[in-house]
Motif scaffolding. Structure first.
Motif, PDB file in Angstrom:
ATOM      1  N   THR A 279      44.368  64.400  77.741  1.00  0.00           N
ATOM      2  CA  THR A 279      43.474  63.483  76.897  1.00  0.00           C
ATOM      3  C   THR A 279      44.540  62.633  76.468  1.00  0.00           C
ATOM      4  O   THR A 279      43.871  61.321  76.654  1.00  0.00           O
TER       5      THR A 279
ATOM      6  N   GLU B 249      44.131  58.464  76.780  1.00  0.00           N
ATOM      7  CA  GLU B 249      44.074  57.824  75.464  1.00  0.00           C
ATOM      8  C   GLU B 249      44.757  56.537  75.590  1.00  0.00           C
ATOM      9  O   GLU B 249      44.703  55.374  75.313  1.00  0.00           O
TER      10      GLU B 249
ATOM     11  N   LEU C  46      38.931  66.625  82.891  1.00  0.00           N
ATOM     12  CA  LEU C  46      38.308  66.437  81.610  1.00  0.00           C
ATOM     13  C   LEU C  46      37.266  66.286  81.727  1.00  0.00           C
ATOM     14  O   LEU C  46      36.550  65.817  82.429  1.00  0.00           O
ATOM     15  N   PRO C  47      36.259  66.919  80.767  1.00  0.00           N
ATOM     16  CA  PRO C  47      34.804  66.869  80.872  1.00  0.00           C
ATOM     17  C   PRO C  47      34.368  65.249  80.469  1.00  0.00           C
ATOM     18  O   PRO C  47      33.345  64.999  81.029  1.00  0.00           O
ATOM     19  N   ASP C  48      35.241  64.772  79.514  1.00  0.00           N
ATOM     20  CA  ASP C  48      34.873  63.437  79.042  1.00  0.00           C
ATOM     21  C   ASP C  48      35.752  62.170  80.191  1.00  0.00           C
ATOM     22  O   ASP C  48      35.940  61.127  79.784  1.00  0.00           O
ATOM     23  N   PHE C  49      36.166  62.717  81.175  1.00  0.00           N
ATOM     24  CA  PHE C  49      37.074  61.741  81.959  1.00  0.00           C
ATOM     25  C   PHE C  49      36.295  60.269  82.254  1.00  0.00           C
ATOM     26  O   PHE C  49      37.034  59.281  82.247  1.00  0.00           O
TER      27      PHE C  49
ATOM     28  N   THR D 228      34.432  58.546  80.481  1.00  0.00           N
ATOM     29  CA  THR D 228      34.516  58.017  79.110  1.00  0.00           C
ATOM     30  C   THR D 228      35.729  56.880  79.094  1.00  0.00           C
ATOM     31  O   THR D 228      35.743  55.906  78.274  1.00  0.00           O
ATOM     32  N   PHE D 229      36.822  57.302  79.772  1.00  0.00           N
ATOM     33  CA  PHE D 229      38.159  56.402  79.429  1.00  0.00           C
ATOM     34  C   PHE D 229      38.139  55.213  80.373  1.00  0.00           C
ATOM     35  O   PHE D 229      37.748  55.384  81.822  1.00  0.00           O
TER      36      PHE D 229
END
Length: 557
Positions: A259, A263, A286-289, A291-292
Motif C-alpha cells: 500500500t 501511495e 490489494l483490495p483497493d488496487f 483506486t490508485f
C-alpha cells in the motif's frame, strides 16, 4: 550456433569513481530533486545531497577512517543510508552492507569477517533491537572501535566534520582509483555463512549507468525504490541508476509495504517502480488496487527471481508500466548481466530475461564438461567482463570456486540462449528435480500452474521418493476467495503437461519463506516438507559438480 553472446556498445565504460560521477551530475542538475524519503520527510536536491555527503565524508575522516577501512551499515531504507553510500565512496572507505534481518551470529560473522572498524546502525527494525544485539557481539569483534546509532548519534558524528578541512577531502578523493574496492555485500547462503562479494567503483557505477540507460532515464524520471538498499537491487539498480542520469530516488519507507509503495507512486508522480515478482503480486492483490492513480508510471524493473508471465502482463496493463524491464544477475556481477529492452517484442519481455548488457559476455555451458552448448540447449550460465566482482573478501577458496581461470563467473543458474540472443532462466542447478532419471525444471511447472484461475502464486520443489529419487511438490497460494483442491490441481495438469511433471504433492499456503529482499528460499521449503511428511535420511541438497579451479587471480588482499 553456440550459446555465447557479447554486449558490444558504442557507449564507453565510465572510467571514474562514484564520487567523480556524482560531482558531474551535481554540476549539471544541482537544483533538481535527488532524494525523497517519505517516511522521514526528507527532500534533497542534488546540491543538498552533495553537501550532505561532503560533511559525512569529512566526519568519517575525523574518526580516523583511512582508505580501504571497512564501515558497516546496518539499517533499513533511510536517507542516512544513501548519504553514507556516497560519502564512503568519496573518502575511500569500503562500505559493508549488513542485512537488516541478521541476528547476532550473522552480525558477528559479518563484522569479524570484514574487519569493520565503524558500524552505523539504526536503533532497531520492526521488533528487533539492533543496539542490544551489537552489545552482545561487540566483545567478539576486536577491530570494531566505534558504533554510531543513527537515531541518536548522527548529528554528533556530522559535527566532527569541522575537524577536517574540505581540501583534505579533495586530496583524499584525488588519490582514489576506480578499480578500488568500495563495497562488500554478503550473499545469502543456503548452508554455512554468507560470502562477502567485494565490488569496485568500476563494477557498480557502470552497472548502474547502463541499467539507467536501458530504462531511458532522464532528469525527469522519479524512481520508486521499495527494495532494500543493503542489496544491489536498491543501491545499484536504484540509487546509482538514478544518480548517473540525474533522476530522483523516491523511497516509500523503511521496508516494503504494498500500500505504501502505491501511495508513494501516486503522491510523488513516479515514472518507474521496482520490485521482485512477489512485491508486484502483493500490489496487484490489494483490495483497493484500482483506486490508485498509477498513470505516471511508464517503466521499472522486475528482478530477483523468475517472473511469472501472467504477472508481467498485468504489470504492463493494470499498472501502466508498458516499458517495464526484466533484469537478471547476481551480487557477484554487480549485479545485472542481462536486461530486456523497453521496446522488445512483448513475448520477449514476458518470457525471457533479455539480452546481454553492454561490455559483458555471457555463455551457457554443460554443467559437467564446461563446453559451450548449442543455442536453445540448457546449461549453466556464466558471465565475464567489467561487472565480475574482485573476489570474495578474504576467501580465496570460495573465489577460486566461483571464478574460473579464464575469468568466467559461474552463476549456478540453468539457462538457455535463443537464436536472437535472448536468455531465459530455467532454474537453479541445485533446484533441478531429477525424477527417475528425468531432469525437471521447476520454472516450467510454475509457469503452467499460474494459468490456473484459482492460483495466485506457485513454487515447485523436489521432495524425496524411494522409487524415483525425487517427486514434484507444488506449494500454491490460492487467489483470494477461491478454494482449490489437490485433486482439482492435479486434474488440471493431466493431459496438458507430461505425466512425470505433474505434482505428486500439493500444499496450499499463505506465503513462502523469503529473504528480506523477497527471494523465495526453496531450501527452507524442502526442510519444511521433510519435517511435515516424516521423511528420514534424505539429503536435502544433492552434491553439486565441482567447477574447474582457478589457478591464480588478481584478487585484493
Amino acid at each position: 550456433m553456440l550459446s555465447y553472446v557479447h554486449g558490444t556498445s558504442a557507449t564507453p565504460l565510465l572510467g571514474e569513481t562514484i564520487g567523480e560521477n556524482l560531482r558531474r551530475t551535481v554540476a549539471t542538475y544541482g537544483d533538481r530533486e535527488a532524494l525523497v524519503v517519505r517516511a522521514q520527510g526528507i527532500r534533497l536536491t542534488y546540491n543538498e545531497l552533495w553537501d550532505a555527503t561532503t560533511i559525512l565524508a569529512r566526519a568519517l575522516m575525523a574518526v580516523g577512517i583511512a582508505p580501504g577501512d571497512r564501515i558497516g551499515i546496518w539499517s533499513p531504507n533511510r536517507f542516512e543510508w544513501v548519504v553514507t553510500q556516497f560519502a564512503t565512496a568519496r573518502m575511500g572507505a569500503i562500505l559493508v552492507n549488513i542485512n537488516p534481518a541478521y541476528k547476532t551470529a550473522e552480525l558477528e560473522y559479518a563484522l569479524r569477517q570484514s574487519g569493520a572498524r565503524l558500524l552505523l546502525l539504526a536503533r532497531g527494525f520492526r521488533a528487533t533491537s539492533y543496539v542490544e544485539m551489537v552489545d552482545v557481539v561487540r566483545p567478539n569483534c576486536p577491530e570494531l572501535t566505534e558504533t554510531v546509532v543513527l537515531d541518536d548519534g548522527w548529528d554528533a558524528l556530522l559535527a566532527r566534520a569541522a575537524q577536517v578541512p574540505e581540501d583534505a577531502l579533495a586530496t583524499r578523493e584525488a588519490a582514489l582509483q576506480f578499480d578500488d574496492p568500495i563495497n562488500i555485500q554478503y550473499t545469502s547462503g543456503t548452508t554455512g555463512f554468507p560470502k562477502g562479494a567485494t565490488l569496485s567503483h568500476h563494477n557498480i557505477l557502470n552497472n548502474g549507468f547502463f541499467i539507467g540507460q536501458a530504462l531511458r532515464y532522464t532528469p525527469d524520471d522519479r524512481v520508486c525504490i521499495p527494495v532494500p538498499f543493503y542489496h544491489c537491487f536498491g543501491m545499484v539498480l536504484g540509487n546509482l541508476a538514478c544518480t548517473t542520469h540525474g533522476a530522483c530516488m523516491v523511497i516509500p519507507g523503511e521496508a516494503f509495504d504494498p500500500t505504501l509503495a502505491l501511495e508513494t507512486v501516486q503522491a510523488e508522480r513516479c515514472t518507474s517502480l521496482y520490485g521482485v515478482p512477489s512485491m508486484f503480486i502483493a500490489e496487484l492483490a490489494l483490495p483497493d488496487f484500482v483506486t490508485f492513480d498509477l498513470s505516471t508510471l511508464r517503466t521499472g524493473i522486475m528482478a530477483g527471481s523468475p517472473c511469472p508471465v501472467e504477472v508481467m502482463k498485468r504489470v504492463q496493463s493494470a499498472m501502466h508500466m508498458t516499458e517495464v524491464t526484466i533484469c537478471y544477475g547476481m551480487t557477484e556481477t554487480s549485479p545485472v548481466s542481462t536486461q530486456s529492452a523497453v521496446d522488445d517484442p512483448l513475448d520477449k519481455r514476458v518470457s525471457t530475461v533479455g539480452r546481454v548488457h553492454p561490455h559483458v559476455e555471457v555463455k551457457v555451458v554443460h554443467p559437467e564438461t564446461g563446453a559451450i552448448v548449442p543455442r536453445g540447449e540448457t546449461g549453466e550460465l556464466c558471465t565475464r567482463g567489467y561487472s565480475v566482482m574482485l573476489g570474495y573478501w578474504n576467501d580465496e577458496v570460495a573465489t577460486d570456486g566461483a571464478i574460473d581461470v579464464a575469468g568466467w563467473m559461474h552463476t549456478g543458474d540453468l539457462a538457455t540462449i535463443d537464436d536472437d540472443g535472448y536468455a531465459s532462466i530455467v532454474g537453479r542447478i541445485k533446484d533441478m528435480i531429477i525424477r527417475g532419471g528425468e531432469n525437471i525444471y521447476p520454472r516450467e511447472i510454475e509457469e503452467f500452474l499460474y494459468s490456473h484461475p484459482d492460483v495466485q502464486d506457485a513454487q515447485v520443489i523436489g521432495v524425496p521418493s524411494e522409487r524415483y529419487g525425487e517427486e514434484v511438490m507444488a506449494w500454491i497460494v490460492p487467489r483470494p476467495g477461491s478454494q482449490p483442491t489437490v485433486e482439482g490441481i492435479i486434474a488440471f495438469c493431466k493431459g496438458r503437461i507430461s505425466s512425470y511433471k505433474i505434482p505428486r504433492f500439493v500444499k496450499f499456503v499463505d506465503g513462502y519463506p523469503m529473504t528480506v529482499t523477497g527471494k523465495i528460499q526453496k531450501f527452507r521449503m524442502r526442510e519444511v516438507a521433510v519435517g511435515e511428511m516424516g521423511w528420514r535420511g534424505w539429503r536435502l541438497r544433492r552434491p553439486g559438480y565441482e567447477k574447474r579451479r582457478r589457478v591464480g587471480s588478481n584478487r585484493h588482499e
